[in-house]
Write a protein that holds these residues in place. Structure first.
Motif, PDB file in Angstrom:
ATOM      1  N   LYS A 119       9.737  -5.783  14.137  1.00  0.00           N
ATOM      2  CA  LYS A 119      10.527  -6.320  13.172  1.00  0.00           C
ATOM      3  C   LYS A 119      10.599  -7.927  13.257  1.00  0.00           C
ATOM      4  N   SER A 133      12.272  -7.738   5.652  1.00  0.00           N
ATOM      5  CA  SER A 133      10.881  -7.657   4.876  1.00  0.00           C
ATOM      6  C   SER A 133      10.627  -6.263   4.696  1.00  0.00           C
ATOM      7  N   GLU A 134       9.933  -6.011   3.494  1.00  0.00           N
ATOM      8  CA  GLU A 134       9.299  -4.732   3.104  1.00  0.00           C
ATOM      9  C   GLU A 134       8.254  -4.125   4.344  1.00  0.00           C
ATOM     10  N   LYS A 135       8.192  -2.850   4.471  1.00  0.00           N
ATOM     11  CA  LYS A 135       7.615  -2.235   5.599  1.00  0.00           C
ATOM     12  C   LYS A 135       6.117  -2.597   5.463  1.00  0.00           C
ATOM     13  N   MET A 180       5.400  -5.887   5.768  1.00  0.00           N
ATOM     14  CA  MET A 180       5.291  -7.058   5.233  1.00  0.00           C
ATOM     15  C   MET A 180       5.515  -8.140   6.355  1.00  0.00           C
ATOM     16  N   ASN A 181       6.047  -7.710   7.621  1.00  0.00           N
ATOM     17  CA  ASN A 181       6.305  -8.733   8.626  1.00  0.00           C
ATOM     18  C   ASN A 181       5.183  -9.737   9.042  1.00  0.00           C
ATOM     19  N   ARG A 201       7.475 -15.596   7.788  1.00  0.00           N
ATOM     20  CA  ARG A 201       8.483 -15.125   7.164  1.00  0.00           C
ATOM     21  C   ARG A 201       9.599 -15.491   8.213  1.00  0.00           C
TER      22      ARG A 201
END
Length: 95
Positions: free
Chosen positions: A19, A42-44, A46-47, A51
């Motif tokens: 994460k 973040s969306e799954k 999309m890390n 960010r």
């Protein structure tokens, strides 16, 4: 504390370990004024380190903004440090 100083340092970092996470410090030459850290949501899948770094800079600069609104109205120099060049370029573009 912060009212007496002319320069405020904002130091931020972030990364990914399954994460996204970030941490930051706001300080003067003499004292650490505030520290913050947290998860960069973040969306799954999309890390990204960008960010995470950006969340750190965002939360730190928001803290400085709110502190400035409630503190003395003197001009201060704010120096921002991050090891992620893209985040710094985006921050500069917004000023």
């Amino acid at each position: 504390m912060i009212e007496e100083e002319r320069t405020i340092w904002v130091v931020s970092d972030g990364g990914i370990n399954k994460k996204g996470f970030f941490g930051w410090i706001v300080a003067t030459e003499r004292v650490i004024v505030a520290e913050g850290s947290g998860q960069a949501p973040s969306e799954k899948g999309m890390n990204s380190s960008m960010r995470a770094e950006s969340y750190g800079l965002l939360t730190a600069t928001r803290f400085v903004l709110h502190a400035a609104r409630w503190g003395k109205k003197e001009s201060k120099k704010v120096l921002v440090w991050s090891d992620f060049e893209t985040s710094i370029k985006r921050l500069i573009a917004m000023t």
